[in-house]
Design a protein around this motif. Structure first.
Motif, mmCIF file in Angstrom:
data_model
loop_
_atom_site.group_PDB
_atom_site.id
_atom_site.type_symbol
_atom_site.label_atom_id
_atom_site.label_comp_id
_atom_site.label_asym_id
_atom_site.label_seq_id
_atom_site.Cartn_x
_atom_site.Cartn_y
_atom_site.Cartn_z
ATOM 1 N N SER A 1 0.755 -1.282 0.063
ATOM 2 C CA SER A 1 -0.040 -0.146 0.006
ATOM 3 C C SER A 1 0.782 1.216 0.037
ATOM 4 O O SER A 1 0.678 2.356 0.820
ATOM 5 N N ARG B 1 -3.497 2.695 -0.455
ATOM 6 C CA ARG B 1 -4.637 2.055 -0.996
ATOM 7 C C ARG B 1 -5.412 2.955 -2.170
ATOM 8 O O ARG B 1 -6.471 2.794 -2.093
ATOM 9 N N ARG C 1 -12.162 -0.878 1.568
ATOM 10 C CA ARG C 1 -11.709 0.331 1.922
ATOM 11 C C ARG C 1 -12.762 1.182 2.729
ATOM 12 O O ARG C 1 -12.522 2.168 3.604
#
Length: 345
Positions: free
Chosen positions: A215, A219, A239
């Motif tokens: 990440s 993300r 998420r």
């Protein structure tokens, strides 16, 4: 200039994956999103992305048994078969999902479970040996020396080449490395997440363990791809359950992108390239540390953009502008930080 010459110039540099480890491209590819976690995907484009990444010199491909409950490993199998001698294949064990509720997660590191997981991953991937086998998360109820000892048995049997750990503290890494050499430590490391700099990164540098940041683009948040996961992303995108990407936290964190936008705008590069260039350069503060970020993508255009970031050098002034961001981030990386190294420090 011939097409072959142009393609060679686009290829990324190489580095060793830890002391005595295999040589890999300085950037790898996180494959999770190709079949898990980030909403709908285009399988044909994802396959083309794997091939394009390899053309660009990406040789470390990262998956895990829990990504789609084995689906991501099965998805990668044809690509792995076609390019087995060209790539370094990494997968992981340790996170246990509830088939009825994937949001529920447990952790297991016991010897029978490790062996069961390794055998299943070998079958799904269609290989005789896993190049890099990670403990995905630490089960604090099992001594880490016991876990690594069980993993080492797989090396002795020729089923695994090298061992890796994910989300462990510096002390845990040192204890594990004393039991059996650890090739790589994978943890989140980005402009938004720098807790690993407290103990994990220094320990890796000291031991000659490669660091594999997952990440590194936050993300996708650091690319400006979305500003509020609860509003901008599909219902099946995990998420939406991460504290820093929703509500007031998301609003506060979106404002933190302004320095990234300024650097990117002044340089004529993307926000994502700025964030990745920062990770590559940050590693230089730790002499001897080999760092191979694994930004995830399922689009050819993104892998081209990401690998180009390995050739970008930020100035001291630009680095200073980006320096304060991490300390101002609102919300944790996960709702339950007990699963991370930061939660045990």
């Amino acid at each position: 200039m011939s097409q072959d010459t142009s393609r060679n110039q686009d290829r990324i540099a190489r580095t060793s994956l830890g002391t005595g480890g295999p040589e890999v491209g300085v950037q790898g590819l996180g494959c999770m999103g190709m079949s898990f976690a980030y909403g709908p995907t285009d399988a044909a484009e994802a396959r083309a992305t794997l091939e394009r990444a390899l053309e660009l010199g990406v040789t470390l491909y990262d998956t895990a048994d829990m990504y789609g409950m084995g689906e991501n490993e099965r998805f990668l199998a044809p690509f792995v078969s076609a390019h087995r001698d060209e790539i370094t294949l990494a997968t992981k064990f340790g996170i246990v999902l509830d088939p009825d509720d994937p949001a529920k997660r447990g952790v297991r590191n016991d010897r029978p479970y490790i062996r069961q997981c390794a055998e299943a991953s070998l079958r799904r991937l269609g290989v005789d040996v896993i190049d890099l086998y990670y403990m995905h998360r630490r089960d604090v109820n099992v001594p880490i020396e016991e876990t690594v000892g069980a993993m080492a048995e797989l090396v002795e049997e020729g089923k695994v080449r090298q061992l890796g750990l994910s989300e462990v503290t510096g002390a845990e890494l040192r204890a594990a490395h004393a039991e059996h050499p650890i090739a790589a430590l994978q943890s989140e490391w980005s402009l938004f997440s720098r807790d690993v700099e407290r103990t994990a990164v220094p320990a890796a540098a000291d031991l000659g363990v490669a660091f594999v940041p997952y990440s590194p683009l936050g993300r996708g948040f650091l690319t400006g791809a979305f500003t509020d996961a609860g509003k901008d992303l599909t219902e099946d995108d995990f998420r939406r359950r991460m504290p820093r990407f929703t509500g007031e936290n998301a609003e506060a964190n979106a404002a933190l992108l302004e320095p990234v936008r300024k650097v990117a705008g002044d340089r004529g590069i993307t926000l994502g390239q700025t964030a990745l260039a920062w990770v590559h350069q940050r590693a230089e503060r730790y002499p001897g540390l080999s760092v191979v970020p694994i930004p995830g993508t399922r689009k050819r255009s993104r892998v081209e953009e990401n690998t180009a970031a390995t050739r970008i050098r930020l100035t001291d002034g630009e680095l200073a502008l980006l320096e304060p961001i991490a300390d101002r981030v609102a919300g944790g990386r996960y709702a339950d930080m007990a699963f991370t190294s930061a939660g045990r420090e």
